[in-house]
Design a protein around this motif. Structure first.
Motif, PDB file in Angstrom:
ATOM      1  N   SER A 612       0.981  -1.275   0.045  1.00  0.00           N
ATOM      2  CA  SER A 612      -0.052  -0.165  -0.014  1.00  0.00           C
ATOM      3  C   SER A 612       0.922   1.422   0.088  1.00  0.00           C
ATOM      4  O   SER A 612       2.109   1.339   0.371  1.00  0.00           O
ATOM      5  CB  SER A 612      -0.924  -0.019   1.285  1.00  0.00           C
ATOM      6  OG  SER A 612      -0.172   0.119   2.289  1.00  0.00           O
ATOM      7  N   TYR A 613       0.281   2.324  -0.456  1.00  0.00           N
ATOM      8  CA  TYR A 613       0.772   3.492  -0.741  1.00  0.00           C
ATOM      9  C   TYR A 613       0.114   4.786  -0.330  1.00  0.00           C
ATOM     10  O   TYR A 613      -1.027   4.569  -0.420  1.00  0.00           O
ATOM     11  CB  TYR A 613       1.842   3.756  -1.813  1.00  0.00           C
ATOM     12  CG  TYR A 613       0.823   3.530  -3.092  1.00  0.00           C
ATOM     13  CD1 TYR A 613       0.356   4.904  -3.771  1.00  0.00           C
ATOM     14  CD2 TYR A 613       0.417   2.472  -3.825  1.00  0.00           C
ATOM     15  CE1 TYR A 613      -0.408   5.087  -4.813  1.00  0.00           C
ATOM     16  CE2 TYR A 613      -0.387   2.633  -4.918  1.00  0.00           C
ATOM     17  CZ  TYR A 613      -0.884   3.862  -5.195  1.00  0.00           C
ATOM     18  OH  TYR A 613      -1.591   3.787  -6.336  1.00  0.00           O
ATOM     19  N   THR A 614       0.678   5.873  -0.380  1.00  0.00           N
ATOM     20  CA  THR A 614      -0.053   7.145   0.007  1.00  0.00           C
ATOM     21  C   THR A 614       0.776   8.171  -0.983  1.00  0.00           C
ATOM     22  O   THR A 614       2.105   7.830  -1.462  1.00  0.00           O
ATOM     23  CB  THR A 614      -0.142   7.728   1.364  1.00  0.00           C
ATOM     24  OG1 THR A 614       1.372   7.952   1.526  1.00  0.00           O
ATOM     25  CG2 THR A 614      -0.852   6.821   2.335  1.00  0.00           C
ATOM     26  N   VAL A 615       0.172   8.992  -1.449  1.00  0.00           N
ATOM     27  CA  VAL A 615       0.545  10.207  -2.346  1.00  0.00           C
ATOM     28  C   VAL A 615       0.359  11.497  -1.719  1.00  0.00           C
ATOM     29  O   VAL A 615      -0.709  11.833  -1.294  1.00  0.00           O
ATOM     30  CB  VAL A 615      -0.109  10.008  -3.775  1.00  0.00           C
ATOM     31  CG1 VAL A 615       0.382  11.257  -4.793  1.00  0.00           C
ATOM     32  CG2 VAL A 615      -0.134   8.684  -4.406  1.00  0.00           C
ATOM     33  N   ASP A 616       1.413  12.254  -1.841  1.00  0.00           N
ATOM     34  CA  ASP A 616       1.670  13.579  -1.197  1.00  0.00           C
ATOM     35  C   ASP A 616       2.391  14.597  -2.430  1.00  0.00           C
ATOM     36  O   ASP A 616       3.687  14.357  -2.639  1.00  0.00           O
ATOM     37  CB  ASP A 616       2.348  13.547   0.103  1.00  0.00           C
ATOM     38  CG  ASP A 616       2.665  15.194   0.454  1.00  0.00           C
ATOM     39  OD1 ASP A 616       1.727  16.227   0.072  1.00  0.00           O
ATOM     40  OD2 ASP A 616       3.309  15.460   1.537  1.00  0.00           O
ATOM     41  N   ASN A 617       1.483  15.462  -3.121  1.00  0.00           N
ATOM     42  CA  ASN A 617       2.120  15.942  -4.343  1.00  0.00           C
ATOM     43  C   ASN A 617       2.304  14.954  -5.461  1.00  0.00           C
ATOM     44  O   ASN A 617       1.540  14.181  -5.926  1.00  0.00           O
ATOM     45  CB  ASN A 617       2.961  16.873  -4.040  1.00  0.00           C
ATOM     46  CG  ASN A 617       3.379  18.113  -4.889  1.00  0.00           C
ATOM     47  OD1 ASN A 617       3.171  17.680  -6.146  1.00  0.00           O
ATOM     48  ND2 ASN A 617       3.261  19.258  -4.510  1.00  0.00           N
ATOM     49  N   VAL A 618       3.827  14.899  -5.758  1.00  0.00           N
ATOM     50  CA  VAL A 618       4.089  13.654  -6.684  1.00  0.00           C
ATOM     51  C   VAL A 618       4.849  12.614  -5.880  1.00  0.00           C
ATOM     52  O   VAL A 618       5.315  11.766  -6.358  1.00  0.00           O
ATOM     53  CB  VAL A 618       4.958  14.215  -7.752  1.00  0.00           C
ATOM     54  CG1 VAL A 618       4.169  15.367  -8.356  1.00  0.00           C
ATOM     55  CG2 VAL A 618       6.302  14.947  -7.022  1.00  0.00           C
ATOM     56  N   ARG A 619       5.335  12.546  -4.507  1.00  0.00           N
ATOM     57  CA  ARG A 619       5.917  11.793  -3.840  1.00  0.00           C
ATOM     58  C   ARG A 619       4.925  10.623  -3.468  1.00  0.00           C
ATOM     59  O   ARG A 619       3.989  10.767  -2.818  1.00  0.00           O
ATOM     60  CB  ARG A 619       6.678  12.056  -2.613  1.00  0.00           C
ATOM     61  CG  ARG A 619       7.492  11.115  -1.781  1.00  0.00           C
ATOM     62  CD  ARG A 619       8.251  11.871  -0.831  1.00  0.00           C
ATOM     63  NE  ARG A 619       9.392  12.095  -1.441  1.00  0.00           N
ATOM     64  CZ  ARG A 619      10.396  12.274  -0.756  1.00  0.00           C
ATOM     65  NH1 ARG A 619      10.467  12.631   0.434  1.00  0.00           N
ATOM     66  NH2 ARG A 619      11.621  13.004  -1.183  1.00  0.00           N
ATOM     67  N   VAL A 620       5.393   9.444  -3.687  1.00  0.00           N
ATOM     68  CA  VAL A 620       4.664   7.990  -3.372  1.00  0.00           C
ATOM     69  C   VAL A 620       5.403   7.516  -2.352  1.00  0.00           C
ATOM     70  O   VAL A 620       6.646   7.067  -2.241  1.00  0.00           O
ATOM     71  CB  VAL A 620       4.580   7.001  -4.584  1.00  0.00           C
ATOM     72  CG1 VAL A 620       3.740   5.785  -4.316  1.00  0.00           C
ATOM     73  CG2 VAL A 620       3.738   7.833  -5.668  1.00  0.00           C
ATOM     74  N   GLY A 621       4.795   7.446  -1.107  1.00  0.00           N
ATOM     75  CA  GLY A 621       5.423   6.872  -0.050  1.00  0.00           C
ATOM     76  C   GLY A 621       4.677   5.168   0.251  1.00  0.00           C
ATOM     77  O   GLY A 621       3.494   5.110   0.548  1.00  0.00           O
ATOM     78  N   TYR A 622       5.525   4.313   0.537  1.00  0.00           N
ATOM     79  CA  TYR A 622       5.078   2.902   0.405  1.00  0.00           C
ATOM     80  C   TYR A 622       5.053   2.395   1.849  1.00  0.00           C
ATOM     81  O   TYR A 622       5.780   2.870   2.675  1.00  0.00           O
ATOM     82  CB  TYR A 622       6.034   1.948  -0.269  1.00  0.00           C
ATOM     83  CG  TYR A 622       5.632   1.916  -1.887  1.00  0.00           C
ATOM     84  CD1 TYR A 622       4.774   1.436  -2.302  1.00  0.00           C
ATOM     85  CD2 TYR A 622       6.269   3.140  -2.637  1.00  0.00           C
ATOM     86  CE1 TYR A 622       4.300   1.350  -3.785  1.00  0.00           C
ATOM     87  CE2 TYR A 622       6.247   2.876  -3.779  1.00  0.00           C
ATOM     88  CZ  TYR A 622       4.995   2.283  -4.504  1.00  0.00           C
ATOM     89  OH  TYR A 622       4.771   2.288  -5.874  1.00  0.00           O
ATOM     90  N   SER A 623       4.413   1.373   2.328  1.00  0.00           N
ATOM     91  CA  SER A 623       4.156   1.010   3.597  1.00  0.00           C
ATOM     92  C   SER A 623       5.193   0.076   3.934  1.00  0.00           C
ATOM     93  O   SER A 623       5.772  -0.338   4.971  1.00  0.00           O
ATOM     94  CB  SER A 623       2.910   0.179   3.778  1.00  0.00           C
ATOM     95  OG  SER A 623       2.899  -0.978   3.170  1.00  0.00           O
ATOM     96  N   GLY A 624       5.929  -0.578   2.906  1.00  0.00           N
ATOM     97  CA  GLY A 624       7.170  -1.400   3.159  1.00  0.00           C
ATOM     98  C   GLY A 624       6.717  -2.986   3.491  1.00  0.00           C
ATOM     99  O   GLY A 624       7.181  -3.835   3.820  1.00  0.00           O
TER     100      GLY A 624
END
Length: 835
Positions: A612-624
């Protein structure tokens, strides 16, 4: 929305009326058989090099209107040899064209090859001419992809896009078969700069939005394959400059060697400076690319390609005033004052070699070797103080005048980052193709070494006065990591294309299977795929594909989240590849009389082992973690045609639904450790096992590209590009305070509990084409002068919310959401010389 409906009404009126508004004449005639004089019903009558024209009726007769000018007409029909003729059309006159077609003795001329997959489900072609014509902030080929079938985008500052519910990291990019990559650590679209595809070198772009061949690997969303032209013959080139960017390209050949070189630079200070965030913008994006093509004789050919890019984004923010809320009674203003600066950038070096070796007329071998290296850095030391105010209507004043009444206490936030990341790849591969009779076979292999080096050091410090006039400070968002990781990937594939009907080319099926190994996670994956193209007639084609796609975790996904109370990030080597089981079914139909093509595709993706991931502007952050499963499904439709010869226009509409549900973590009912407690809390906030929207769940998407000419003067052309996307979900942060220590912790709140506003953009441009002399090769030297209005309606689009910590009168903390808006209306002037 009112602007959108106005746009729809405008286009509804524009499409049927655009051609009739031209200064036109008429071409009319009859198509018959050379032997016997019988009519040829359904014969195609087209302007050469375009889809503009018509089809003959049951009596072989045809008629269509066309702007005055000189044209080459091509008349064709199944079973007959094509015929060409040149006509001069004058205003208000009818030109007769009667054609007798001869029977074609060579009915078996359609060759089945493994590359026939370029016609199929989810496949779109993009021409360099369309790339140049689109009104965009910078001349970037990737921005032309945003108006293709199945593609969505909500950020004009970025060249990133989403395809049929996939994230921006689920797209692959190839130049001449060599894979290239987008920046990894970019946080905002302003920092991205130019995409690595140079449209001035491109011969064509092919987008696979689903059902792509096994040779491309297994990303879950799409593949963009860019073919660079083979430089031959006389020297030709182009040069351009605008208020935002510039570039030049030159290519030619002598004997067996062809060479092409292109360079670009973009410094869009004025474009970025129009945003609400004011300051000293200093973007500097530039690259140079080149290729050499050497004919070794006997069909042997060596091709070399190289690329060097240097992108820098320097910024000293000063102030920002953002007004938001609900007019007229719930209007708020956030006023920011900044100190400090940021300096971000990346350097890319890429080189590739390919040797083509024919062993026989039907057997071809290819071997390739490429190296890709990117070094990225981001450094910032910025503090900001924000003061909120209520905007109250002044009694007796006009309804647009408000008093500014400060509320709450100013909060200062200091952000520090000193991060860098490097990725180096070395890739070798082979591809062997054999074509025999009605079939074509392909076997290929790939071996790649990867190295990731990463240093992360970032934190945020908050401070604000308390009710007792003391100052409270606490640190959050502390992340630290430093690691050096190597990995090896290996892939092997087999593909077979076969013509299944006696009439060649009517029904072509392609079956393939790919096996991959990734040593970092010690995982084997097998991906079977099947695609088919059935031409029911010369105007109706059906396409379909079924396939399994595995996306191995790389740098982005492997970085997990710190354990509760920790700041150190580690590499998660126990992850599995994300998997998509994809089905696509499509139909394409040509309306002959109007020369319009309608295309529709339905698709469904079953997604498992998701990270799973979230998006902030263009950065994608994954849960790992492989912590969810999901699906994506929808339908895409397109109407495409030429309002005038040689200028294609189209409208796309897509409906998408993509959701996920999270897997129950270990110890959910009775968590025994801090990590289990954190996992349990995250599981509840992520829906507790119920279906929730994925970050790319944009239900409605509309994209439009229209080209036309000025009536009576074909040296003028007009270009319109519009994008609309409905609301995207987003997650607001939450603050939790430890009851014993009083320590504050930032965490994600309820997943996708709120939505960003819809995205709408309307860009127009007008180009004047002038002949100003002769070029190096003796060809005409052409000047193209373009004026563009970007974001015509000055739409205040929102890319994200900035969440700022605030304190209530009772001392509790909460986050105030302030919209981060994109660029306002901008004017651009561009000059291009083709020689």
């Amino acid at each position: 929305m009112s602007r959108l409906f106005a746009l729809a009404a405008l286009l509804a009126a524009f499409f049927p009326a655009a051609v009739s508004a031209q200064v036109q004449g008429t071409i009319a005639g009859v198509v018959t058989q050379e032997a016997g004089g019988e009519p040829v019903p359904g014969a195609n009558v087209l302007v050469e090099g375009t889809n503009f024209g018509t089809a003959a009726d049951l009596d072989g007769a045809f008629s269509f209107r066309i702007p005055e000018g000189r044209y080459v007409l091509v008349v064709s029909a199944v079973g007959f040899a094509s015929a060409r003729d040149t006509l001069r059309v004058r205003k208000g006159q009818t030109v007769a064209l009667n054609v007798a077609l001869a029977l074609d003795d060579d009915l078996g001329s359609v060759e089945v090859t493994a590359d026939r997959a370029t016609i199929g489900a989810g496949v779109s072609s993009i021409t360099p001419a369309d790339i140049r014509a689109m009104p965009t902030p910078v001349a970037d080929a990737l921005r032309a992809v945003k108006v293709q079938l199945g593609v969505t985008s909500n950020n004009e500052l970025s060249n990133a896009y989403s395809v049929r519910g996939g994230s921006t990291n689920e797209n692959q990019f190839f130049i001449d078969g060599f894979e290239i990559y987008r920046p990894i650590r970019t946080q905002q679209g302003e920092q991205e700069g130019l995409g690595l595809v140079n449209g001035d070198l491109a011969e064509g772009l092919t987008l696979y939005a689903g059902g792509f061949p096994v040779r491309y690997g297994g990303k879950l969303a799409s593949v963009l394959d860019v073919t660079y032209a083979r430089p031959t013959g006389a020297i030709v080139g182009t040069a351009y400059a605008s208020t935002l960017d510039g570039g030049a390209a030159i290519q030619g050949g002598a004997g067996p060697l062809g060479v092409a070189v292109a360079s670009r630079i973009s410094r869009p200070q004025s474009f970025l400076g129009g945003q609400e965030l004011k300051g000293d913008y200093d973007p500097d994006f530039r690259d140079v690319q080149g290729l050499a093509d050497l004919d070794l004789g006997g069909g042997h050919r060596l091709r070399a390609i190289g690329l060097a890019a240097r992108h820098r984004f320097r910024f000293k923010p000063q102030s920002r005033v953002t007004t938001f809320g609900i007019f007229p009674d719930l209007v708020r203003t956030a006023s920011f004052e900044f100190r400090g600066s940021e300096n971000d950038g990346y350097d890319v070096l890429f080189g590739g070699l390919r040797l083509e070796t024919p062993l026989a007329q039907s057997l071809r071998l290819e071997h390739s070797l490429s190296a890709y290296d990117t070094e990225e850095f981001e450094t910032s030391d910025i503090s900001s103080t924000v003061q909120y105010s209520n905007r109250v209507r002044r009694p007796g004043a006009p309804p647009t005048e408000f008093d500014n009444i400060p509320t709450g206490t100013p909060v200062t936030q200091a952000d520090f980052a000193d991060n860098s990341v490097g990725v180096a790849t070395l890739t070798g591969g082979g591809r062997y193709r054999l074509g025999l009779g009605r079939g074509a076979s392909e076997i290929g292999w790939q071996l790649r070494s990867l190295r990731f080096t990463d240093r992360i050091n970032e934190r945020s410090l908050f401070s604000y006065p308390t009710v007792s006039n003391d100052t409270t400070e606490f640190e959050q968002g502390v992340l630290q990591a430093e690691f050096d990781t190597t990995a090896v990937q290996a892939g092997l594939w087999l593909e077979q294309a076969l013509d299944l009907l006696p009439e060649r080319g009517r029904f072509v099926a392609t079956a393939g299977v790919r096996a991959d190994y990734y040593d970092l996670t010690d995982e084997w994956t097998v991906s079977p795929r099947l695609a088919a193209v059935f031409s029911a007639s010369d105007i109706t084609t059906f396409t379909g594909s079924l396939g399994v796609y595995h996306q191995a975790p790389t740098y982005r996904e492997l970085r997990g989240e710190p354990a509760p109370g920790e700041s150190t990030i580690t590499i998660q080597t126990d992850l599995k590849s994300q998997r998509a089981d994809v089905a696509v079914l499509g139909v394409e139909h040509l309306f002959r009389q109007r020369r319009l093509t309608f295309r529709a595709e339905a698709y469904y993706k079953r997604l498992t082992n998701l990270i799973s991931y979230t998006v902030d502007n263009v950065r994608v952050g994954y849960s790992g973690e492989n912590d969810s499963e999901g699906y994506a499904g929808g339908i895409d439709m397109q109407l495409r045609g030429e309002l005038v010869p040689g200028l294609e226009s189209w409208i796309n509409y897509g409906f998408l639904l993509t959701e996920e549900r999270f897997l129950t973590p270990d110890g959910f009912e009775n968590p025994a450790s801090p990590q289990q407690r954190a996992d349990s809390l995250r599981f509840v906030r992520n829906g507790g096992g119920d279906w929730v929207r994925r970050p790319t769940d944009r239900r409605h998407n509309l994209s439009i590209f229209v080209q036309d000419r000025i009536p009576g003067d074909d040296t003028w052309s007009l270009h319109l590009r519009s994008l609309y996307g409905s609301r995207l979900p987003t997650t607001a942060p939450a603050v939790t305070i430890d009851a014993e220590t009083g320590e504050r912790t930032f965490e994600d709140g309820v997943r996708h509990a709120i939505s960003l506003p819809a995205y709408f953009r309307f860009d127009v441009g007008a180009t004047k084409r002038l002949r100003i002399g002769k070029g190096i090769s003796g060809a005409p030297l052409m000047l193209l002068a373009t004026v563009e209005i970007l974001n015509v309606f000055d739409q205040a689009n929102v890319i994200a919310n900035a969440y700022n910590l605030q304190q209530r009168p009772n001392g509790s903390n909460f986050f105030e959401a302030v919209p981060t808006r994109l660029t306002p209306r901008t004017f651009n002037v561009r000059l291009r010389v083709d020689f």
